[in-house]
Design a protein around this motif. Sequence first.
Motif, short mmCIF file in Angstrom:
data_model
loop_
_atom_site.label_atom_id
_atom_site.label_comp_id
_atom_site.label_asym_id
_atom_site.label_seq_id
_atom_site.Cartn_x
_atom_site.Cartn_y
_atom_site.Cartn_z
N THR A 1 0.82 -1.21 0.00
CA THR A 1 0.00 0.00 0.00
C THR A 1 0.85 1.25 0.00
OG1 THR A 1 -0.11 -0.09 2.41
CG2 THR A 1 -1.93 -1.11 1.21
N SER A 2 2.04 1.16 -0.54
CA SER A 2 2.92 2.32 -0.60
C SER A 2 2.34 3.35 -1.55
CB SER A 2 4.30 1.89 -1.11
OG SER A 2 4.86 0.95 -0.24
N PRO A 3 2.77 4.61 -1.42
CA PRO A 3 2.29 5.63 -2.34
C PRO A 3 2.64 5.27 -3.78
CG PRO A 3 3.67 6.58 -0.60
CD PRO A 3 3.70 5.10 -0.45
N ALA A 4 1.91 5.86 -4.70
CA ALA A 4 2.15 5.60 -6.13
C ALA A 4 3.60 5.93 -6.48
CB ALA A 4 1.21 6.43 -6.97
N PRO A 5 4.20 5.14 -7.38
CA PRO A 5 5.60 5.37 -7.75
C PRO A 5 5.77 6.68 -8.48
CG PRO A 5 4.60 3.76 -9.21
CD PRO A 5 3.59 4.05 -8.14
N GLY A 6 6.91 7.27 -8.31
CA GLY A 6 7.19 8.52 -8.99
C GLY A 6 8.66 8.85 -9.01
N GLY A 7 9.46 8.02 -8.38
CA GLY A 7 10.90 8.29 -8.29
C GLY A 7 11.62 8.01 -9.60
N GLU A 8 12.87 8.40 -9.62
CA GLU A 8 13.73 8.19 -10.78
C GLU A 8 13.91 6.69 -11.04
OE1 GLU A 8 18.52 8.40 -11.66
OE2 GLU A 8 17.69 9.51 -9.95
N THR A 9 13.79 6.29 -12.31
CA THR A 9 13.93 4.88 -12.68
C THR A 9 15.41 4.49 -12.68
OG1 THR A 9 11.93 4.94 -14.02
CG2 THR A 9 13.50 3.17 -14.48
N ILE A 10 15.73 3.42 -11.96
CA ILE A 10 17.08 2.89 -11.91
C ILE A 10 17.25 1.80 -12.97
CG2 ILE A 10 18.73 1.61 -10.51
CD1 ILE A 10 17.47 2.96 -8.05
N ALA A 11 16.29 0.87 -13.03
CA ALA A 11 16.34 -0.22 -14.01
C ALA A 11 14.93 -0.71 -14.28
CB ALA A 11 17.20 -1.36 -13.50
N ARG A 12 14.74 -1.19 -15.50
CA ARG A 12 13.44 -1.74 -15.89
C ARG A 12 13.68 -3.11 -16.51
NH1 ARG A 12 9.93 -1.45 -20.32
NH2 ARG A 12 7.77 -1.58 -19.64
N PHE A 13 12.82 -4.05 -16.15
CA PHE A 13 12.95 -5.42 -16.63
C PHE A 13 11.62 -5.84 -17.27
CE2 PHE A 13 15.61 -4.68 -12.99
CZ PHE A 13 16.85 -5.12 -13.43
N PRO A 14 11.47 -5.61 -18.58
CA PRO A 14 10.22 -5.98 -19.25
C PRO A 14 10.15 -7.49 -19.47
CG PRO A 14 11.73 -5.01 -20.82
CD PRO A 14 12.40 -4.94 -19.47
N ARG A 15 8.98 -8.03 -19.34
CA ARG A 15 8.70 -9.45 -19.58
C ARG A 15 9.55 -10.40 -18.75
NH1 ARG A 15 5.03 -11.38 -22.83
NH2 ARG A 15 6.21 -13.20 -23.45
N ALA A 16 9.78 -10.04 -17.50
CA ALA A 16 10.38 -10.99 -16.57
C ALA A 16 9.29 -11.98 -16.19
CB ALA A 16 10.88 -10.27 -15.32
N ALA A 17 9.63 -13.22 -16.02
CA ALA A 17 8.64 -14.22 -15.64
C ALA A 17 8.43 -14.16 -14.12
CB ALA A 17 9.09 -15.61 -16.07
N TYR A 18 7.26 -13.67 -13.70
CA TYR A 18 6.93 -13.65 -12.28
C TYR A 18 6.45 -15.05 -11.90
CZ TYR A 18 4.18 -13.05 -8.07
OH TYR A 18 3.65 -13.20 -6.81
N VAL A 19 7.00 -15.61 -10.84
CA VAL A 19 6.67 -16.98 -10.44
C VAL A 19 5.65 -16.97 -9.29
CG1 VAL A 19 7.57 -19.17 -9.58
CG2 VAL A 19 8.90 -17.83 -11.21
N SER A 20 6.01 -16.41 -8.15
CA SER A 20 5.11 -16.40 -7.01
C SER A 20 5.67 -15.51 -5.91
CB SER A 20 4.92 -17.82 -6.46
OG SER A 20 6.15 -18.33 -5.99
#
Length: 190
Positions: A38-57
Amino acid sequence: MSAASIALLFAAGGVLVLVGMWFAWRARGRRDAAAAATSPAPGGETIARFPRAAYVSTTAEGAPLERIALPGLRYKGYADVTVRRDGVTIEVTGERPVHIGAARVLGTDETGMRIGKAVERGGLSLLLWRADDSHGTSEAGDDSRILESSFRFTDAAEQRRFAAAIEQILTPAACGAGDRDTHGTTQEDA
């Protein structure tokens, strides 16, 4: 007994099992909803982005075979994982985005097994974070429940980049939490 009555009996039994599973999954969802990010909405500077990572659990620390049914993290699938200065955002395809504030991030680890996936040793990356369990619903009755969200990245270089990005947002309080090693061997790998 006729064949039709036997078929009806088995069908009724199957329906009862499915209804029981549905009620159990809903109960698990209600139980785990209090730990939702329930953290506030993100808005900080992006450090790294990982598109299409397989989320397991997402599992509780020390219980790699017990899925936690958090809203937005209930089902496995592809996810966009973004590490920002103010936390980590996980957007599993078809689910609502989940933002975990930097103050709740405890580090990373690697493993070879989680509920829903078994791979080579160290093939899954874990994001260790503290649940928002301020309602006192954890078994210990406090707000210190530690969760482990697991991801399968495309290669070992992506895993290292993920660990390095998480290390950049760790707060001093998180680094000292339980004096944990953020890059060690988990119990199931030992």
